[in-house]
Design a protein around this motif. Structure first.
Motif, PDB file in Angstrom:
ATOM      1  N   HIS A   1       0.800  -1.316   0.064  1.00  0.00           N
ATOM      2  CA  HIS A   1      -0.150   0.194  -0.061  1.00  0.00           C
ATOM      3  C   HIS A   1       1.048   1.119  -0.165  1.00  0.00           C
ATOM      4  O   HIS A   1       0.707   1.922  -1.013  1.00  0.00           O
ATOM      5  CB  HIS A   1      -0.907   0.040   1.279  1.00  0.00           C
TER       6      HIS A   1
ATOM      7  N   ASP B   1      -2.131  -1.312  -3.946  1.00  0.00           N
ATOM      8  CA  ASP B   1      -3.626  -0.986  -3.783  1.00  0.00           C
ATOM      9  C   ASP B   1      -3.674   0.348  -3.229  1.00  0.00           C
ATOM     10  O   ASP B   1      -2.902   1.044  -2.374  1.00  0.00           O
ATOM     11  CB  ASP B   1      -4.142  -2.002  -2.862  1.00  0.00           C
ATOM     12  N   ASP B   2      -4.958   1.030  -3.736  1.00  0.00           N
ATOM     13  CA  ASP B   2      -5.405   2.388  -3.434  1.00  0.00           C
ATOM     14  C   ASP B   2      -4.993   3.588  -3.899  1.00  0.00           C
ATOM     15  O   ASP B   2      -5.681   4.303  -4.504  1.00  0.00           O
ATOM     16  CB  ASP B   2      -4.956   2.609  -1.663  1.00  0.00           C
TER      17      ASP B   2
ATOM     18  N   HIS C   1      -9.885  -0.480  -8.362  1.00  0.00           N
ATOM     19  CA  HIS C   1     -10.232  -0.926  -6.924  1.00  0.00           C
ATOM     20  C   HIS C   1     -11.375  -0.477  -6.492  1.00  0.00           C
ATOM     21  O   HIS C   1     -11.307   0.076  -5.396  1.00  0.00           O
ATOM     22  CB  HIS C   1      -8.901  -0.024  -6.113  1.00  0.00           C
TER      23      HIS C   1
ATOM     24  N   HIS D   1     -14.037   2.598  -2.539  1.00  0.00           N
ATOM     25  CA  HIS D   1     -13.288   1.812  -1.558  1.00  0.00           C
ATOM     26  C   HIS D   1     -14.335   1.375  -0.304  1.00  0.00           C
ATOM     27  O   HIS D   1     -13.896   1.212   0.716  1.00  0.00           O
ATOM     28  CB  HIS D   1     -12.276   2.436  -0.990  1.00  0.00           C
TER      29      HIS D   1
END
Ligand SMILES: [Zn+2]
Length: 343
Positions: free
Chosen positions: A32, A89-90, A145, A149
């Protein structure tokens, strides 16, 4: 060597080596943050991240592009021995400022799964669309993604209304990525928090996507491509020695039907799994529930069960099973994630 010559060479290698050595699987890492200032559980320091990249290089692992790796295992063509894929991710800003320069230095491809609302809202600490475009035009793969979220499956009802809203969530993110990047991103979805259920997997399949989760384990032809495992490599999982063991591991050949779904209302869920080929596996199978070893019950030569000895709390849990290879210095690895929800 030309691509054709190289793939011919790999096919030849696969033909002359015994099956246990044919490189037909790969492992994915998920990160991340690359920063010393962000939450420890999802972060790795730039110094330790460099150590990971150096470890990958020094031990002969091959960092490959995610699309190349998925295509190879699905089409049954051989991959480089020790193939590993790097993902984030993110869409945090430190991927651009800290992660990318190191990855460029090692010339490693990688993929970033982005939640588009946070980028659109210009939230502090997130990548900007300019930064994402710059990485994309330099060969970095950008993928979906979701827009917001949100927890996708922590809902009271899995009805049509819920399905429609999840579909919009995925489609909106895909459309935003396409608008900003000028080309359609791959049809890949990284589930927020790695959480999914059967209905979500069916939706993702209907939409033509591959789904990526966050439990450990490798990818092979028999993998569930609606819940592709990825090894967490930050926070408590960032130790280089244990990372090396994971990178050396191969997926346990287990039928996907026996490990379906993730959501359960059972407090002590039973994992039943069937191993399709135990010929290269030690007789000993070690299974752990959130790190505590549990007894394995064999139903037949190839089918086993494992169950938590204590009641699991509401939330995410992992059953991990490993068995040593007889032919090589590695483990066969199986992970089963659970999301325990209240009735
Ligand atoms: Zn996420």
């Amino acid at each position: 060597m030309s691509r054709l010559l190289r793939s011919g060479f790999l096919l030849l290698l696969a033909a002359i080596l015994p099956p246990a050595f044919a490189a037909n699987s790969f492992n994915i890492l998920v990160y991340h943050h690359v920063s010393e200032e962000t939450p420890a559980s999802t972060s790795i320091s730039p110094t330790l991240f460099r150590e990971h990249l150096q470890l990958i290089k020094d031990n002969g692992f091959q960092v490959v592009d995610l699309n190349e790796a998925i295509s190879a295992v699905r089409n049954g063509t051989a991959l480089a021995e020790g193939a590993v894929v790097i993902t984030f991710d993110d869409g945090f800003n430190d991927i651009y400022t800290e992660g990318w320069p190191l990855l460029q230095e090692f010339n490693y491809p990688f993929t970033v799964f982005i939640s588009t609302d946070a980028i659109d809202d210009g939230l502090g600490g997130m990548l900007s669309w300019d930064q994402i475009r710059e990485m994309h035009s330099n060969g970095v793969t950008i993928a979906n993604h979701t827009s917001d979220h949100d927890y996708l499956v922590r809902k009271r009802h899995y009805d049509q209304y819920w399905l429609n809203s999840v579909e919009r969530n995925i489609n909106n993110a895909q459309a935003r990525l396409q608008q900003e990047l000028g080309s359609e991103p791959p049809k890949w979805l990284a589930y927020p928090y790695g959480e999914y259920n059967l209905q979500l997997q069916q939706l993702v399949e209907k939409m033509g996507y591959i789904g990526f989760a966050q439990h450990s384990g490798g990818v092979w032809q028999g993998s569930d491509f609606l819940a592709v495992p990825r090894f967490a490599a930050a926070g408590i999982y960032s130790n280089p020695e244990t990372l090396k063991v994971k990178l050396m591991s191969r997926p346990m050949p287990v039928t996907t039907e026996s490990v379906q779904g993730m959501v359960t209302h059972q407090r002590q869920p039973v994992l039943t799994a069937t191993i399709s080929d135990r010929s290269d596996m030690s007789q000993v199978l070690n299974c752990f529930v959130d790190g505590t070893q549990e007894q394995v019950t064999w139903i037949s030569d190839t089918e086993f069960q494992v169950q938590s000895g204590s009641e699991l709390s509401t939330g995410r849990h992992r059953y991990n099973c490993t068995s040593r290879s007889l032919s090589g210095n590695f483990y066969y690895w199986l992970s089963k994630p659970w999301l325990v929800l209240d009735k």
